[in-house]
Motif scaffolding. Sequence first.
Motif, PDB file in Angstrom:
ATOM      1  N   SER A  16       0.748  -1.082   0.064  1.00  0.00           N
ATOM      2  CA  SER A  16       0.157   0.073  -0.222  1.00  0.00           C
ATOM      3  C   SER A  16       0.200   1.952  -0.574  1.00  0.00           C
ATOM      4  O   SER A  16       0.318   2.391  -0.502  1.00  0.00           O
ATOM      5  N   ALA A  17       1.832   1.104   0.836  1.00  0.00           N
ATOM      6  CA  ALA A  17       3.504   2.373   0.930  1.00  0.00           C
ATOM      7  C   ALA A  17       3.283   2.316  -0.873  1.00  0.00           C
ATOM      8  O   ALA A  17       3.860   4.009  -0.998  1.00  0.00           O
ATOM      9  N   ALA A  18       3.193   1.771  -1.565  1.00  0.00           N
ATOM     10  CA  ALA A  18       4.223   1.507  -2.690  1.00  0.00           C
ATOM     11  C   ALA A  18       3.536   2.580  -3.163  1.00  0.00           C
ATOM     12  O   ALA A  18       2.991   3.246  -4.270  1.00  0.00           O
ATOM     13  N   VAL A  19       2.196   2.040  -3.388  1.00  0.00           N
ATOM     14  CA  VAL A  19       0.901   2.152  -4.367  1.00  0.00           C
ATOM     15  C   VAL A  19       0.870   3.896  -4.012  1.00  0.00           C
ATOM     16  O   VAL A  19       0.198   4.425  -4.675  1.00  0.00           O
ATOM     17  N   LEU A  20       1.403   4.477  -2.671  1.00  0.00           N
ATOM     18  CA  LEU A  20       0.250   5.694  -2.412  1.00  0.00           C
ATOM     19  C   LEU A  20       2.170   6.923  -3.062  1.00  0.00           C
ATOM     20  O   LEU A  20       2.333   7.463  -4.041  1.00  0.00           O
ATOM     21  N   ALA A  21       2.838   6.222  -3.297  1.00  0.00           N
ATOM     22  CA  ALA A  21       4.343   6.982  -3.382  1.00  0.00           C
ATOM     23  C   ALA A  21       4.246   6.868  -5.013  1.00  0.00           C
ATOM     24  O   ALA A  21       4.277   7.964  -6.082  1.00  0.00           O
ATOM     25  N   ALA A  22       3.644   5.775  -5.973  1.00  0.00           N
ATOM     26  CA  ALA A  22       3.350   5.810  -7.599  1.00  0.00           C
ATOM     27  C   ALA A  22       2.099   6.738  -7.521  1.00  0.00           C
ATOM     28  O   ALA A  22       2.756   8.077  -8.942  1.00  0.00           O
ATOM     29  N   GLY A  23       1.250   7.278  -6.403  1.00  0.00           N
ATOM     30  CA  GLY A  23       0.056   7.712  -7.308  1.00  0.00           C
ATOM     31  C   GLY A  23       1.176   9.243  -6.743  1.00  0.00           C
ATOM     32  O   GLY A  23       0.735  10.434  -8.030  1.00  0.00           O
ATOM     33  N   GLN A  27       1.639  12.299  -9.358  1.00  0.00           N
ATOM     34  CA  GLN A  27       1.027  13.945  -9.368  1.00  0.00           C
ATOM     35  C   GLN A  27       2.163  14.948  -9.762  1.00  0.00           C
ATOM     36  O   GLN A  27       1.806  15.655 -10.316  1.00  0.00           O
ATOM     37  N   TYR A  28       2.985  14.669  -8.234  1.00  0.00           N
ATOM     38  CA  TYR A  28       3.785  15.415  -8.352  1.00  0.00           C
ATOM     39  C   TYR A  28       5.137  15.858  -9.255  1.00  0.00           C
ATOM     40  O   TYR A  28       5.847  16.450  -9.736  1.00  0.00           O
ATOM     41  N   LEU A  29       5.980  14.509  -9.696  1.00  0.00           N
ATOM     42  CA  LEU A  29       7.098  14.287 -10.931  1.00  0.00           C
ATOM     43  C   LEU A  29       6.218  13.866 -12.192  1.00  0.00           C
ATOM     44  O   LEU A  29       6.860  14.950 -12.940  1.00  0.00           O
ATOM     45  N   GLY A  30       5.231  13.790 -12.125  1.00  0.00           N
ATOM     46  CA  GLY A  30       4.798  12.954 -13.628  1.00  0.00           C
ATOM     47  C   GLY A  30       3.592  13.999 -14.316  1.00  0.00           C
ATOM     48  O   GLY A  30       3.562  14.988 -15.169  1.00  0.00           O
TER      49      GLY A  30
END
Length: 164
Positions: A16-23, A27-30
């Motif tokens: 779940s932490a990885a899913v949040l990091a991807a989201g 948002q912020y990098l992409g």
Amino acid sequence: MIVSRDGLIALAGLGSAAVLAAGFSFQYLGGLAPCELCLWQRWPHAGAVLLMVGALLLGGRMLPLAGLVTMIGSAGLGAYHTGVERHWWAGPDSCTAGAGLSGLSGADLLNPALATPVVLCDEVVWQMFGLSMASYNFLISLALAVLWAAALASGRADRWGWNG
């Protein structure tokens, strides 16, 4: 090799932490602003991370059940959002193509201070192999639900003396 209850909980929470990091990375990098349903899908994962921490620190027996229910809810949100994106059913009025500007006056429309990007929930802004982020959230959430279920079953097996 059999993974321990705590190991399963850690895998589920870290997933779940990885899913949040991807989201947040999208948002912020992409530069892909999330829609309202995308934001809703982040909450169960944040809850699962907290449940992981609680389960590992406190060892509560009901926390894996809460993690399982949370990930089933997350999968449901992902499935719902996927259906909205594919126009299988209507999404919330606040973030679909039917979301209008009817509540805004002409002055509001021209006020740059009120200008926020409108991100529609029924448009796919990114996909890979024909699946959107919402679809991936659905699939990942199901996999994480399996981990939480395994942790729950492992805890019950330990309690009843089934693990030798």
